[in-house]
Every structure is written in C-alpha cells, then in structure tokens.
Scaffold this active site. Structure first.
Site, short mmCIF file in Angstrom:
data_model
loop_
_atom_site.label_atom_id
_atom_site.label_comp_id
_atom_site.label_asym_id
_atom_site.label_seq_id
_atom_site.Cartn_x
_atom_site.Cartn_y
_atom_site.Cartn_z
N ASN A 11 0.88 -1.18 0.00
CA ASN A 11 0.00 0.00 0.00
C ASN A 11 0.91 1.23 0.00
OD1 ASN A 11 -1.77 2.07 0.56
ND2 ASN A 11 -2.25 1.38 2.65
N TRP A 12 1.03 1.86 -1.16
CA TRP A 12 1.97 2.98 -1.28
C TRP A 12 1.42 4.26 -0.64
CZ3 TRP A 12 4.04 2.69 -7.06
CH2 TRP A 12 4.75 1.50 -7.22
N LYS A 13 0.16 4.24 -0.25
CA LYS A 13 -0.48 5.43 0.34
C LYS A 13 -0.24 6.63 -0.59
CE LYS A 13 -0.21 3.29 4.83
NZ LYS A 13 -0.08 3.43 6.27
N HIS A 101 -9.54 1.12 4.86
CA HIS A 101 -8.27 1.30 5.57
C HIS A 101 -8.50 2.23 6.77
CE1 HIS A 101 -4.19 2.56 6.52
NE2 HIS A 101 -3.81 1.44 5.94
N GLU A 103 -6.89 4.63 7.88
CA GLU A 103 -6.70 6.06 7.60
C GLU A 103 -7.95 6.65 6.95
OE1 GLU A 103 -2.95 5.58 5.57
OE2 GLU A 103 -2.03 5.06 7.49
N GLU A 173 -5.36 -5.05 10.70
CA GLU A 173 -4.36 -4.02 10.95
C GLU A 173 -4.66 -3.31 12.27
OE1 GLU A 173 -2.37 -2.81 7.00
OE2 GLU A 173 -4.07 -1.51 7.32
N GLY A 179 2.55 2.21 10.90
CA GLY A 179 3.52 3.30 10.74
C GLY A 179 4.22 3.69 12.03
N SER A 219 3.46 -2.15 10.38
CA SER A 219 4.92 -2.20 10.58
C SER A 219 5.54 -3.54 10.16
CB SER A 219 5.28 -1.86 12.03
OG SER A 219 4.89 -0.52 12.33
N GLY A 240 2.77 -1.11 4.31
CA GLY A 240 2.78 0.31 3.97
C GLY A 240 4.21 0.78 3.70
N GLY A 241 4.82 1.40 4.72
CA GLY A 241 6.14 2.02 4.57
C GLY A 241 7.17 1.17 3.86
P1 PGA Z 1 2.83 0.29 7.70
O1 PGA Z 1 1.35 0.49 7.12
O2 PGA Z 1 3.37 -0.99 7.08
O3 PGA Z 1 3.60 1.51 7.26
O4 PGA Z 1 2.71 0.17 9.18
C1 PGA Z 1 0.47 -0.59 6.93
C2 PGA Z 1 -0.84 -0.10 6.35
O5 PGA Z 1 -1.31 0.98 6.73
O6 PGA Z 1 -1.44 -0.78 5.49
#
Ligand code: PGA
Length: 257
Positions: A11-13, A101, A103, A173, A179, A219, A240-241
């Site tokens: 997930n590149w956000k 998600h 967010e 999640e 993050g 993470s 994500g990251g």
């Molecule tokens: P993260 O994000 O790997 O940066 O913790 C995961 C996500 O939000 O899907």
C-alpha cells in the site's frame, strides 16, 4: 482445509508520482522471479494518478504483479466530484481494491456502512476487496479488540453472498501498529485473525471462512515477515512504509530478511 496462497500487498499510500511509480515497479520486477510469483500473490496499490502508468508497465513487460487501488466510490458513475468508480478501476485492469483502511475510517470519516457499500461495489465490478479491520490502542487496552473486529467484519460483509465472501481478502491491521514501528506479536496477530475467521464463518459459513485470505498489516518489514508467515493462520501481509523500497518489498515477498 483448502490451500490458501499467501498474498503480499504493498500500500503505497500518498507516495510516488507516476514517474517514480514506474521506476519502482520496474525495479521490483527485476528483483522478483517466477518462483516468487508461484509461491505468493504480489499486489501493488499505487495512488490513483499512477495506476495507468503502472498498469502499462506491468502489461508491456508482462510482469505478473496484480494492480490494486487504495479506495473507490460505490456508485458506477454520476455527479460525485472527486470520486473514482469501481468500473473505471476495473477497466484499468485493477483487480484489488483496499476498502476501509483505518486512515480512511479515521481521517475521512468512512463508516462501516460505507465500507459495506464499497465491498459490494468492488465485487460487482469483478474485483477483489482487501477489507481492512482493526482496533485502536484504547480499544486494545480496554479488552475490546474482539468486539471491534467482529462488528467490522459482520458489517463489511452484510448482504454479500457466501461465494463472494470466499473470494475476498481481509487485512487485520491494529491501528496502533500502523507506521509506528510497533507490530503485533505473531501470536497476537494470529489470535485476532482467528477471531476474524470466526466472524467470517458467522457471516458466510465455514467454507467461506476457510477460503478467505486474512493478512496482517502494521509495521511489516523484512525483519519480521518470516515469523509472521510461520503462523499458519496468517495468509500474507498488507505493507505500507516498507513497500516503498523495492528491495525491502522483494524481501518481504520472499519472507526473508
Ligand atoms: P505500515 O502500514 O506498514 O507503514 O505500518 C500498513 C498499512 O497501513 O497498510
């Protein structure tokens, strides 16, 4: 028990413009080979503005990475300024859509009802939703994790046929792990994933709950993927990251440091 092929999704956000997205996709494709794709379904979810460029890159270089979007609206078309239709995504050969998600739920007010409408719209357009669920730190500390994910799963799949639920992906999640560098222990992640699988059984029967793939997210890095994937209940990861760096993401796809 059916074999569930692991699925690792990046997930590149809100990262990468369409130029850097192409570079990132090409680099990833140099690092991965047939053996990786045989063992794991690999998905990348760039921002909307990159989808066409990434899709062209995947198609012209015959790269077997699936294309995912990070969100969509539930209507097919109309006066919905700023929204993107599932049909537009499907036409672009997007095959997965992240729905709900944390967010989007926390920053953009997405409700369980909106998540349900999106799940049904994504399925109706022939794509696979990656349905995100998970608890906040306060909920975890109050012992409310189970109730939270049970409710989210039941609402996400309300009115969805058993056969369709079986094709879906769920991402567990914990919000406090996203993050933050704090990941759930593999034992905790697997335990909550077990609760989620139970909720899927409740919503759609035993067969669907055995078939549905449930990822862990929060993470995930090359350093912790192996211990997560060693747990039979965990079917993959939503990253994500660490998905922004092709080297790290390729190592995660291989479950190796
Ligand atoms: P993260 O994000 O790997 O940066 O913790 C995961 C996500 O939000 O899907």
């Amino acid at each position: 028990m059916p074999e569930r092929k692991p699925i690792i999704a990046g997930n590149w956000k809100m990262h990468h413009d369409h130029f850097t997205a192409i570079q990132c996709t090409q680099k990833l494709s140099y690092l991965l080979d047939k053996k990786d794709y045989d063992q794991v379904d690999v998905v990348i979810c760039p921002p909307f503005t990159d989808l066409r460029s990434v899709q062209t890159t995947l198609e012209s270089d015959r790269i077997p990475i699936a294309l995912g979007a990070q969100n969509c609206y539930w209507e097919k078309e109309g006066a919905f300024t700023g929204e993107v239709s599932p049909l537009m995504l499907a036409k672009l050969k997007v095959t997965f859509v992240i729905v709900g998600h944390s967010e989007r739920r926390e920053l953009f007010g997405e409700t369980d009802d909106a998540v349900n409408r999106k799940v049904r719209a994504v399925l109706a357009a022939g794509m696979t939703p990656i349905v995100c669920v998970g608890e906040t730190l306060e909920e975890r500390e109050a012992g409310a994790t189970e109730g939270k994910v049970l409710g989210q799963v039941a609402e996400a799949f309300a009115g969805v046929s058993k056969a369709a639920v079986a094709t879906c992906v769920v991402a567990y999640e914990p919000i406090w792990a996203i993050g933050t560098g704090r990941n759930a222990t593999p034992e905790d992640a697997e335990a909550t994933i077990g609760v989620i699988r139970g909720a899927v059984a409740e919503a759609a029967g035993a067969e669907a709950s055995e078939a549905v793939r449930i990822q862990y997210g929060g993470s995930v890095k090359p350093g912790n993927i192996a211990e997560l994937m060693a747990r039979p209940g965990i079917d993959g990861a939503l990253v994500g990251g660490a998905s922004l760096d092709p080297d790290d993401f390729a190592r995660i796809v291989r479950f190796s440091e």
